[in-house]
Write a protein that holds these residues in place. Structure first.
Motif, PDB file in Angstrom:
ATOM      1  N   TYR A 196       0.839  -1.197   0.000  1.00 31.29           N
ATOM      2  CA  TYR A 196       0.000   0.000   0.000  1.00 31.29           C
ATOM      3  C   TYR A 196       0.878   1.252   0.000  1.00 31.29           C
ATOM      4  CZ  TYR A 196      -3.701  -3.290   1.151  1.00 31.29           C
ATOM      5  OH  TYR A 196      -4.586  -4.334   1.107  1.00 31.29           O
ATOM      6  N   GLU A 244       1.693   6.436   2.806  1.00 30.76           N
ATOM      7  CA  GLU A 244       0.800   7.214   3.689  1.00 30.76           C
ATOM      8  C   GLU A 244      -0.164   6.304   4.451  1.00 30.76           C
ATOM      9  OE1 GLU A 244       1.394   7.862   0.556  1.00 30.76           O
ATOM     10  OE2 GLU A 244       1.885   9.989   0.280  1.00 30.76           O
ATOM     11  N   ALA A 245      -0.446   5.130   3.867  1.00 33.73           N
ATOM     12  CA  ALA A 245      -1.420   4.238   4.495  1.00 33.73           C
ATOM     13  C   ALA A 245      -0.759   3.322   5.519  1.00 33.73           C
ATOM     14  CB  ALA A 245      -2.109   3.397   3.426  1.00 33.73           C
ATOM     15  N   LEU A 302      -1.677   3.898   9.243  1.00 39.20           N
ATOM     16  CA  LEU A 302      -3.037   3.464   9.578  1.00 39.20           C
ATOM     17  C   LEU A 302      -3.161   1.945   9.564  1.00 39.20           C
ATOM     18  CD1 LEU A 302      -6.145   3.825   9.961  1.00 39.20           C
ATOM     19  CD2 LEU A 302      -6.317   4.071   7.490  1.00 39.20           C
ATOM     20  N   PHE A 303      -2.678   1.335   8.505  1.00 39.32           N
ATOM     21  CA  PHE A 303      -2.867  -0.114   8.361  1.00 39.32           C
ATOM     22  C   PHE A 303      -2.049  -0.916   9.382  1.00 39.32           C
ATOM     23  CE2 PHE A 303      -4.272   0.056   3.578  1.00 39.32           C
ATOM     24  CZ  PHE A 303      -5.420   0.727   3.982  1.00 39.32           C
ATOM     25  N   ASN A 341     -11.465   0.879  13.083  1.00 39.73           N
ATOM     26  CA  ASN A 341     -10.939   1.991  12.300  1.00 39.73           C
ATOM     27  C   ASN A 341      -9.914   1.499  11.274  1.00 39.73           C
ATOM     28  OD1 ASN A 341     -11.357   4.796  12.031  1.00 39.73           O
ATOM     29  ND2 ASN A 341      -9.238   5.123  12.658  1.00 39.73           N
ATOM     30  N   PRO A 390      -9.967  -1.840   9.291  1.00 47.33           N
ATOM     31  CA  PRO A 390     -10.371  -3.197   8.892  1.00 47.33           C
ATOM     32  C   PRO A 390      -9.331  -3.899   8.020  1.00 47.33           C
ATOM     33  CG  PRO A 390     -11.799  -1.544   7.860  1.00 47.33           C
ATOM     34  CD  PRO A 390     -10.922  -0.811   8.821  1.00 47.33           C
ATOM     35  N   VAL A 391      -8.592  -3.137   7.204  1.00 48.27           N
ATOM     36  CA  VAL A 391      -7.629  -3.779   6.305  1.00 48.27           C
ATOM     37  C   VAL A 391      -6.514  -4.441   7.119  1.00 48.27           C
ATOM     38  CG1 VAL A 391      -5.943  -3.401   4.473  1.00 48.27           C
ATOM     39  CG2 VAL A 391      -8.130  -2.223   4.378  1.00 48.27           C
ATOM     40  N   PHE A 435     -10.350   6.253   2.377  1.00 55.56           N
ATOM     41  CA  PHE A 435      -8.936   6.072   2.709  1.00 55.56           C
ATOM     42  C   PHE A 435      -8.741   4.769   3.495  1.00 55.56           C
ATOM     43  CE2 PHE A 435      -5.147   6.992   5.469  1.00 55.56           C
ATOM     44  CZ  PHE A 435      -4.210   6.862   4.453  1.00 55.56           C
ATOM     45  N   ASN A 477     -17.544  -3.982   8.065  1.00 60.37           N
ATOM     46  CA  ASN A 477     -16.697  -4.612   9.080  1.00 60.37           C
ATOM     47  C   ASN A 477     -17.359  -4.537  10.471  1.00 60.37           C
ATOM     48  OD1 ASN A 477     -14.125  -5.763   9.901  1.00 60.37           O
ATOM     49  ND2 ASN A 477     -13.766  -3.788  10.907  1.00 60.37           N
TER      50      ASN A 477
END
Lengths: 199, 539
Positions: free
Chosen positions: A26, A29-30, A33-34, A42, A44-45, B103, B461
């Motif tokens: 990814y 920037e992600a 978060l991931f 917040n 899920p991935v 995002f 989810n």
């Protein structure tokens, strides 16, 4: 020490490195978060990925894991990858990468064992091959599901237009399922006889 | 033995490591909404109608397109102080970054609200600030090129205007309004999408998005009455365009033509019958939804005015509005200064309970969930919640009613009174923090299904969590777009969960005076415990 014992010993390191491979697909920037696994709602991935990967890895270590249980654990992650902007190979590449992660993590131990673990490693890697094939099934299943939404939408829209144009009629029970239930009136070619009443 | 890495399957998994300004948008198939048709733009007298496709190199912009954007931008900065503030005040703290469902679902940095806004801000800086004019890129400015326009089209149609990011912005920047402005600017060049402009054009012509003609609208409602009669044994005869009725009822046309919204429409009709409400339906104001909100302020005003004009023409006292999402955003945030105050109407007062809806004092329009909650609170409805006993229900707060009007308790109160099994989703995914369905603001179109599924992932989810933990099998909502888009979303992410409107649940639990013993629910399925009994009834 057997391969399974070694994999158990380095379990968390292997899973974490495997997880990092997914995250690296990814944009940077992600990543933050991931990788943040504190709140699964917040993220899920990331949280689905780590859960799936942990379950799958543990299943691979178990004897007699069935393709069904592997499929169940792998499904949520592949389901996500299937709607993100990856080619099929990019989406599933992380599965193949598990081989490399395992070999890298156990590099020293495998060297020390001097080939005595080769057979076990081979068996483990063929399990990963099976996992890849399962991933392929899931991925295709997901894509077919999405295409069916699109196809159904077109079918419904077409059917509604035909209904609106009053060119449909119910076919009485003809004793066969070959003919669709809704067929064109007069073969669909004769527009002169269409009435507004409908019958 | 280690396999040399070169020998392993080579797949480039590395995303581009470039500055966002250098990454062009992707217009391969499935990644954009189809552009609007010439017919719709001509009908609406909107600029630059033409045949074009986002995949074309040349988008056939007017020759002076840069001047048009500059002038349009300036005009809006002068007109809306909020836009000027939103352009200037962002300190790029990043609080909004991980709040956007797009995002969260994609990881695409341009889906971070801060960066989405930056797409517009960079042009603002270049054209309207001294620092931007002198320092250019150093000050975060860039020249307006066709690539910028293409990027706007891509990313401002990947925002559902759900406003979740705004809840977390310390400055209260409303990113939805930034998206609205960007879309307005694109419209000046004739860049818009079919899924929005067709409904807008239809709504202008026939009063609803689908272009349903008055006689067809009436027919559809009569079909519902046939079904209700079969289920309850009672014939309901709603009136249409009746002058002198006390109340005008307006709901999105989605409730009239698309399942499962249709069952909610039946629920409304049954509710009004149960309390003997003096109301009428309009075949002209036959749409609560307002795709004008996704087009321009002028279009939103025009489509909103239609409902009030009809209320005036029919001489009703006030309006009750059905389960719609963005209709309520228009009513609560914009109507009063656009078309209001609606002085010719009266402050809504429930004829059954006497409750005065002070919150609707100026707009004169009451949300049906409030109206029903008030009826239940005053014990005015006979209910049998056991008819919904096969359902374990959770509630999806639709973005607009929750964040734009604070409708949080009323739907839950209603559900808890008509169902025995209700389970909320985790706190940071509901109420004002609710996650969007991923298809709002006119993005509920098939060609971008993958994007919609990605955007809907955070919502799904959370549903998955209550499905796995409590066995939830029904997702209730109060928005027509939700009812249209959540079924495929659930089918993909959480199979086993269906979607319902609030008043479908009400209609099923409601006991009408003199009704037959019910064996079927509004979907014509056997009620729990009544399997097969329905066959005994003669037609």
């Amino acid at each position: 020490m057997s391969l399974v014992k070694l994999l158990e010993k380095y379990r968390s390191r292997i899973i974490d490195e495997w997880f990092q491979i997914i995250i690296a697909t990814y944009p940077p920037e992600a990543k933050k978060l991931f990788s943040n696994l504190k709140d699964s709602f917040n993220n899920p991935v990331g949280s689905t990925a780590i859960k799936s990967m942990t379950e799958v890895f543990d299943l691979l270590l178990k004897d007699g894991d069935s393709p069904d249980t592997l499929k169940k654990s792998l499904d949520p992650l592949v389901r996500i990858r299937a709607v993100q902007e990856f080619t099929p190979s990019q989406a599933l590449h992380f599965i193949v990468e598990l081989k490399r992660v395992v070999r890298d993590s156990l590099e020293r131990e495998l060297k020390e064992a001097g080939g005595s673990l080769q057979e076990e490693v081979g068996a483990f890697e063929s399990q990963i091959d099976t996992l890849l094939l399962i991933g392929f099934d899931i991925y295709m299943g997901c894509r077919e599901q999405i295409y069916s939404y699109k196809a159904n939408h077109v079918k419904e829209r077409t059917l509604n237009l035909l209904k609106k144009a009053n060119v449909l009629c119910e076919v009485p029970d003809v004793g066969t399922e070959i003919i669709p239930h809704n067929v064109y009136k007069n073969g669909g070619f004769d527009n002169t006889k269409t009435s507004n009443k409908g019958d | 033995m280690t396999i040399p890495r070169e020998e392993m399957l080579k797949i480039d998994n590395t995303p581009p490591r470039k500055s966002w300004m250098e990454v062009p948008p992707d217009f391969s198939k499935g990644k954009f909404c189809y552009p609007s048709q010439i017919k719709a733009l001509e009908y609406l007298k909107m600029p630059n109608p033409r045949e074009w496709s986002p995949t074309d190199e040349d988008w056939k912009l007017p020759p002076n397109w840069q001047e048009i954007i500059h002038k349009g931008f300036k005009e809006r900065l002068d007109k809306y102080r909020s836009l000027k503030v939103f352009m200037d005040v962002c300190v790029r703290c990043g609080a909004c970054a991980d709040k956007c469902h797009f995002f969260i679902g994609t990881g695409d940095p341009k889906n971070m609200p801060v960066l989405r806004a930056e797409l517009l801000r960079s042009i603002y800086r270049n054209d309207f600030t001294l620092a931007g004019k002198i320092l250019g890129k150093l000050a975060g400015a860039r020249k307006l090129t066709t690539d910028v326009i293409k990027e706007w089209f891509s990313y401002f149609y990947q925002c559902t205007e759900c406003r979740r990011c705004s809840v977390f912005c310390p400055y209260g920047i409303d990113t939805a309004e930034i998206t609205m402005m960007a879309r307005e600017l694109l419209h000046l060049l004739g860049i818009s999408i079919h899924w929005i402009m067709d409904p807008v054009s239809n709504c202008t012509r026939t009063g609803n998005h689908l272009g349903i003609q008055p006689q067809n609208f009436k027919e559809i409602i009569e079909f519902f009455c046939d079904d209700i009669e079969e289920i309850t044994g009672k014939r309901i005869e709603p009136s249409f365009n009746r002058k002198g009725a006390e109340i005008l009822f307006v709901t999105p046309s989605g409730d009239a033509f698309a399942d499962p919204g249709t069952y909610s429409f039946m629920g409304y009709l049954m509710l009004f019958e149960a309390i003997g409400l003096d109301y009428t339906l309009s075949t002209y104001a036959s749409e609560g939804g307002n795709f004008g909100l996704f087009t321009s302020s002028d279009m939103m005003k025009k489509l909103n005015a239609k409902m009030y004009h009809e209320a005036k023409r029919l001489g009703v006292k006030y309006i009750i509005g059905g389960e719609c999402g963005h209709m309520w955003r228009v009513i609560n945030q914009y109507m009063d200064t656009m078309n209001g105050p609606a002085d010719f109407l009266e402050v809504p007062k429930s004829p059954i309970t006497g409750t005065v809806f002070e919150n609707a004092k100026s707009t004169k329009m009451v949300h049906i969930a409030e109206f029903t909650a008030d009826l239940i609170k005053h014990n005015k409805l006979k209910l049998d919640p056991s008819r919904n006993d096969h359902l374990k229900v959770t509630f999806h707060d639709s973005c607009n009613p929750s964040r734009a009007m604070g409708l949080l308790e009323e739907p839950r109160y209603v559900i808890k009174n008509v169902c025995n099994h209700f389970y909320d989703m985790p706190a940071n995914t509901i109420r004002e923090n609710t996650f969007c369905c991923g298809s709002g603001s006119g993005l509920n179109t098939e060609e971008i299904m993958e994007l919609r599924l990605r955007g809907g992932l955070p919502r799904a989810n959370a549903v998955k969590h209550v499905h796995e933990t409590f066995g939830v099998n029904m997702l209730a909502c109060v928005c027509a777009i939700d009812r249209a888009v959540l079924p495929p979303l659930m089918n993909y992410w959480v199979p086993g969960v269906s979607v319902t409107g609030l008043h479908e649940l009400v209609g099923n639990a409601l006991i009408l005076d003199g009704e037959i013993e019910r064996t079927l629910n509004l979907r014509m399925e056997d009620l729990p415990g009544a399997e097969g009994e329905g066959n005994d009834d003669d037609e």
